[in-house]
Design a protein around this motif. Structure first.
Motif: not given
Length: 220
Positions: A175-201
């Motif tokens: 279903i197209k709406s499921i694809n879009h929902q998954m993609i939107k959540r994925s890129i948001f969580k990925t950016i959140e994850g990058l913010r945490h990752l770059v804190e590693k010395p």
């Protein structure tokens, strides 16, 4: 004169069409992360883009992005990520497998990356495009054939970087709406994850030399 007028009119139409395709609409704004979406001609699903600012310099963020083994720590639903070929200093080929929701099989894809550096703006751009037939299919996985990503890292302060992450991916869910929902959540969580990752010395220790950066400059 008439030929000139027709040429100008055609150019205006082309520019208008291109502008319409870049008509990004804000679909989420949370925790200083903005998510945009746009429908581009010839694509079944929408393109998505995340924008934010991270309190690290561009070298630190690029070092984190190029840490292949760390992918499952911060990329949403990433199971594995491996560099399978280094073509040259700018180009590499990666294989990634990602988890899928509910009962759907895991997805996998091959991407070829190209890193470039702009010495005028001191910005990095990483372009990744799918190469679905690079190697054989994995058991219990669905091979995704239409994937592209663009990372843009632009310094806006001594230790402040504007980060843009543009994605097109067809997860091949029903279903197209499921694809879009998954993609939107994925890129948001990925950016959140990058913010945490770059804190590693370890990533702050990376400083690219002038000769290394010169190899990443696009030739005219």
């Amino acid at each position: 004169m008439m030929k000139l007028i027709m040429t100008l009119m055609l150019a205006c139409l082309v520019m208008a069409a291109a502008g319409a395709e870049e008509n990004w609409q804000l679909v989420k704004d949370k925790d200083q992360i903005q998510i945009f979406a746009t429908q581009k001609t010839g694509h079944k699903l929408k393109h998505h883009k995340a924008e934010t600012e991270i309190n690290k310099d561009v070298d630190t963020i690029l070092a984190a992005l190029q840490d292949t083994a760390a992918c499952p720590e911060w990329v949403y639903q990433c199971i594995t990520n491996k560099m399978v070929e280094m073509i040259d200093v700018k180009q590499r080929i990666y294989h990634t497998s990602i988890d899928s929701p509910l009962w759907f099989k895991s997805r996998d894809f091959y991407l070829q990356s190209d890193v470039s550096f702009d010495p005028k703006t001191r910005s990095f751009v990483i372009v990744l495009v799918s190469i679905p037939n690079h190697a054989g299919f994995q058991e219990n996985h669905v091979r995704l054939t239409d994937v592209s990503m663009i990372w843009r890292l632009h310094p806006i302060g001594e230790s402040l970087t504007a980060v843009s992450y543009e994605v097109y991916i067809d997860p091949e869910l029903p279903i197209k709406s499921i694809n879009h929902q998954m993609i939107k959540r994925s890129i948001f969580k990925t950016i959140e994850g990058l913010r945490h990752l770059v804190e590693k010395p370890i990533y702050a220790q990376t400083k690219y030399t002038a000769s290394e950066l010169e190899m990443l400059v696009e030739l005219d």
